[in-house]
Write an enzyme that holds these catalytic residues in place. Structure first.
Site, PDB file in Angstrom:
ATOM      1  N   ASP A 173       0.820  -1.211   0.000  1.00 12.75           N
ATOM      2  CA  ASP A 173       0.000   0.000   0.000  1.00 12.75           C
ATOM      3  C   ASP A 173       0.856   1.264   0.000  1.00 12.75           C
ATOM      4  O   ASP A 173       0.705   2.125   0.852  1.00 12.75           O
ATOM      5  CB  ASP A 173      -0.914  -0.059   1.244  1.00 12.75           C
ATOM      6  CG  ASP A 173      -1.847   1.119   1.346  1.00 12.75           C
ATOM      7  OD1 ASP A 173      -2.343   1.574   0.306  1.00 12.75           O
ATOM      8  OD2 ASP A 173      -2.071   1.594   2.473  1.00 12.75           O
ATOM      9  N   GLU A 413       3.436  -7.944   7.580  1.00 13.60           N
ATOM     10  CA  GLU A 413       2.135  -8.485   7.171  1.00 13.60           C
ATOM     11  C   GLU A 413       2.212  -9.630   6.171  1.00 13.60           C
ATOM     12  O   GLU A 413       1.528  -9.634   5.149  1.00 13.60           O
ATOM     13  CB  GLU A 413       1.235  -7.358   6.652  1.00 13.60           C
ATOM     14  CG  GLU A 413       0.906  -6.336   7.722  1.00 13.60           C
ATOM     15  CD  GLU A 413      -0.354  -5.530   7.463  1.00 13.60           C
ATOM     16  OE1 GLU A 413      -0.794  -5.491   6.309  1.00 13.60           O
ATOM     17  OE2 GLU A 413      -0.898  -4.962   8.424  1.00 13.60           O
ATOM     18  N   TYR A 470      -6.351  -3.038  13.156  1.00 17.33           N
ATOM     19  CA  TYR A 470      -7.262  -2.001  12.676  1.00 17.33           C
ATOM     20  C   TYR A 470      -8.669  -2.165  13.231  1.00 17.33           C
ATOM     21  O   TYR A 470      -9.637  -1.936  12.538  1.00 17.33           O
ATOM     22  CB  TYR A 470      -7.222  -1.966  11.148  1.00 17.33           C
ATOM     23  CG  TYR A 470      -5.910  -1.363  10.667  1.00 17.33           C
ATOM     24  CD1 TYR A 470      -5.763   0.015  10.589  1.00 17.33           C
ATOM     25  CD2 TYR A 470      -4.815  -2.169  10.366  1.00 17.33           C
ATOM     26  CE1 TYR A 470      -4.555   0.587  10.199  1.00 17.33           C
ATOM     27  CE2 TYR A 470      -3.606  -1.604   9.981  1.00 17.33           C
ATOM     28  CZ  TYR A 470      -3.488  -0.224   9.895  1.00 17.33           C
ATOM     29  OH  TYR A 470      -2.292   0.344   9.520  1.00 17.33           O
ATOM     30  N   GLU A 505       1.298  -0.858  14.030  1.00 20.77           N
ATOM     31  CA  GLU A 505       0.368  -0.065  13.225  1.00 20.77           C
ATOM     32  C   GLU A 505      -0.987  -0.110  13.899  1.00 20.77           C
ATOM     33  O   GLU A 505      -1.422  -1.172  14.360  1.00 20.77           O
ATOM     34  CB  GLU A 505       0.180  -0.655  11.810  1.00 20.77           C
ATOM     35  CG  GLU A 505       1.332  -0.444  10.876  1.00 20.77           C
ATOM     36  CD  GLU A 505       1.051  -0.955   9.458  1.00 20.77           C
ATOM     37  OE1 GLU A 505      -0.133  -0.998   9.052  1.00 20.77           O
ATOM     38  OE2 GLU A 505       2.024  -1.306   8.773  1.00 20.77           O
TER      39      GLU A 505
END
Ligand code: BDP
Length: 602
Positions: A173, A413, A470, A505
């Site tokens: 990303d 990830e 998230y 994150e």
């Protein structure tokens, strides 16, 4: 690998500036470009990514090779020395030619490489040509789709007659900024020279013992002088391997850096390597720096800015560390690739703690651009292993002496739960390799993606559990109560492992200027509420040893329906103006000490 420096035995020539440039628009590689001066060349600035330097989609989204050229002569007085051409980084891969002859190839866009020039250059003018390929695929790190094919194409029927443009489909990303992104330098050494220096400090009562290895080529004796910041000699040693003692040692501390300099002499060569003395250790549920339990406050970042793309920007580096000071941060992760050597040296000087990450991002065939359909065994599909080993070795070799580096992240990830055994079989040897390459034996981690964590056999192998989470954004977005409940359940699970855990994150896309009295996603108020809600949970856990926000600043990504002119999870905008949440963190972090924030219950 030593950083190139100018000193009494070494000359240094910087090739920064305007180079000649051309896109290779053929579908193949046109080596003829290297054989003569580039025809109809356009101008391009080096070092910087090329993508945003000129206008037009063809330019920005170019797929494949581009050509750079520069003419140079080496001063006659230097020709009897060993002459080395060194690239700080060329993204994603490079072939280097002198006067039409291929002299070196390099794969990987974020680590330095060099080549000796003596047998290739003429005493007159030389033509340096660099071919750069920006393609990412199943064998590169970061990972992209094969042959520029859209990884999502299986979602629609075949449409004969439609010819989508050939472009990179990154499985990550951030915009695939490319080119000669870091400095290109020529340096000289005497023919007998210092190749590398390794320093391994250990701390005693009031003193430090530093073991060292000086790797040399040719004949000569090694002599070492160690100076403190005032320039006073505090230790000396002889021989290419051994140790010295620094009495009354001043430690390198987060926020309070102190650097010594090892001045190495070998025959006519000399090289000064700065280094700090500090210890790092994971003990039980704690992460200790100099024996004290450290709490990470900081960011995942990017090397990303207007015009330069991912090109080095030392003004921005200084500014970013100043903003970290302002906001009360003490650390960041070099997400998702090793940052410039200049940044690492700056962090050493400024006392900023760094988690140093390889470019292994997108090693996950069930995520992002690669997702959809039945779960796939990433480790049977990708061919990244060999290159993965290479980037671990090269990154650790480059940064081994940096006091600021307290942990290595060998991947971001990766898929660790679709085929848990495949993942563990792939990662265990890489984890061991990282430990084995690091003379200081720092902790090693693998940054985990949001997934079915109970199936994960890979993350538990690492020294610190680092999670990207998230809850409140991709998961339970707009429902912060549920986000808190889910997070709390997950932390209860990990707590039983008995290892320290931190967030590398967590964040919410926030468009600067969007506001609401009753917060909704994308507003500045929601970003603040999101972080408050998460902290309410994380602050309850003593094994939760750090919070690194995603992201420091807004950054460029590929175009797509998930991104509004880039990723907007920054606490700062791309031009470094604070969002509301930056002020929230300033208040929070200035009240959280670097050490002793969490007191383990037992
Ligand atoms: C994680 C990635 C990061 C992304 C971020 C996001 O590690 O590169 O930018 O999420 O979605 O998946 O914002």
């Amino acid at each position: 690998m030593l950083y190139p420096r100018l000193n009494s035995s070494r000359a240094l020539i910087d090739l920064s500036g305007i180079w000649d440039f051309q896109l290779d628009k053929s579908d193949t590689f046109t080596e003829a470009f290297a054989c003569s001066p580039l025809e109809n060349a356009i101008t391009i600035a080096v070092p910087a990514s090329y993508n945003d330097q000129k206008e037009g989609e063809d330019f920005r989204d170019h797929y494949g090779w581009v050509w750079y050229q520069k003419f140079f002569s080496v001063p006659a007085c230097l020709l009897s020395e060993r002459i080395v051409l060194r690239f700080g980084a060329v993204t994603q891969s490079a072939r280097v030619y002198i006067n039409g002859k291929l002299i070196c190839k390099h794969k990987g866009g974020f680590l330095p490489f060099e080549v000796e020039l003596n047998e290739h250059i003429s005493p007159e003018e030389n033509r340096l040509t660099v071919a750069v390929d920006n393609r990412v695929n199943h064998s590169t790190l970061p990972v992209g789709s094969e042959a520029g094919g859209n990884m999502l194409s299986g979602l629609i029927p075949d449409m004969p007659g439609v010819t989508p443009k050939k472009q990179n489909y990154p499985n990550f990303d951030f915009f695939n900024y490319c080119g000669i992104t870091r400095p290109v330098k020529i340096y000289t050494t005497p023919k007998n020279y210092i190749k590398d220096i390794t320093l391994i400090p250990s701390v005693g009562e009031n003193s430090a013992t530093v073991s060292y290895i000086v790797d040399t080529v040719g004949n000569g004796n090694v002599h070492l002088l160690v100076r403190n910041e005032a320039g006073k000699v505090v230790a000396e040693a002889d021989g290419s391997e051994g140790s010295f003692i620094i009495p009354d040692v001043i430690l390198w501390q987060p926020g309070n850096a102190y650097l010594y300099t090892a001045e190495v002499r070998f025959g006519e060569d000399t090289y000064s390597e700065p280094f700090g003395v500090r210890t790092v250790e994971v003990r039980g549920k704690e992460f200790l720096i100099n024996g004290n339990p450290f709490y990470f406050k900081g960011f995942g970042k990017h090397e990303d800015s207007n015009f330069r793309g991912r090109g080095i920007d030392e003004v921005l580096n200084v500014k970013d560390l100043s903003l970290m000071n302002w906001i009360g941060a003490n650390s960041f992760r070099t997400s998702h690739y090793p940052y410039s050597e200049e940044m690492m040296l700056l962090c050493d000087r400024e006392g900023i703690v760094v988690i140093d990450e390889t470019p292994a991002v997108g090693v996950n065939m069930n995520f992002g651009a690669a997702a959809g359909g039945e779960p796939k065994d990433t480790y049977k599909i990708l061919q990244t292993r060999e290159h993965h080993e290479e980037v671990i070795r090269d990154m650790i070799c480059r940064d081994k002496n940096r006091a600021c580096v307290v942990m290595w992240s060998i991947a971001n990830e990766s898929d660790t739960t679709a085929f848990p055994d495949s993942a563990a079989a792939y990662y265990k040897p890489l984890y061991d390799l990282a430990h084995c390459c690091d003379p200081q034996n720092r902790p090693v981690t693998i940054v985990g993606v949001q997934n079915e964590f109970v199936k994960d056999k890979t993350l538990p192998l690492t020294d610190v559990i680092c999670l990207n989470r998230y809850y409140g954004w991709y998961v339970y977005g707009g429902d912060l109560k549920a986000a808190q409940q889910a997070l709390s359940l997950e932390l209860d699970y990990w707590e039983k492992l008995g290892k320290p855990l931190m967030f590398t994150e967590y964040g919410a896309d926030t468009v600067a200027g969007f506001h609401a009295t009753t917060p909704v996603m994308f507003t500045e108020e929601y970003q603040v509420d999101f972080y408050e809600a998460i902290h309410e949970v994380t602050d309850r856990y003593d094994f939760f040893i750090g919070e690194q926000v995603w992201n420091f600043a807004d950054f460029a990504t590929i175009q797509g329906i998930m991104r509004v002119v880039g990723n907007k999870k920054g606490l700062f905008t791309r031009d470094r103006q604070p969002k509301l949440a930056a002020h929230y963190f300033k208040e929070r972090w200035h009240n959280i000490p670097d050490f002793g924030y969490k007191q383990p219950k037992s």
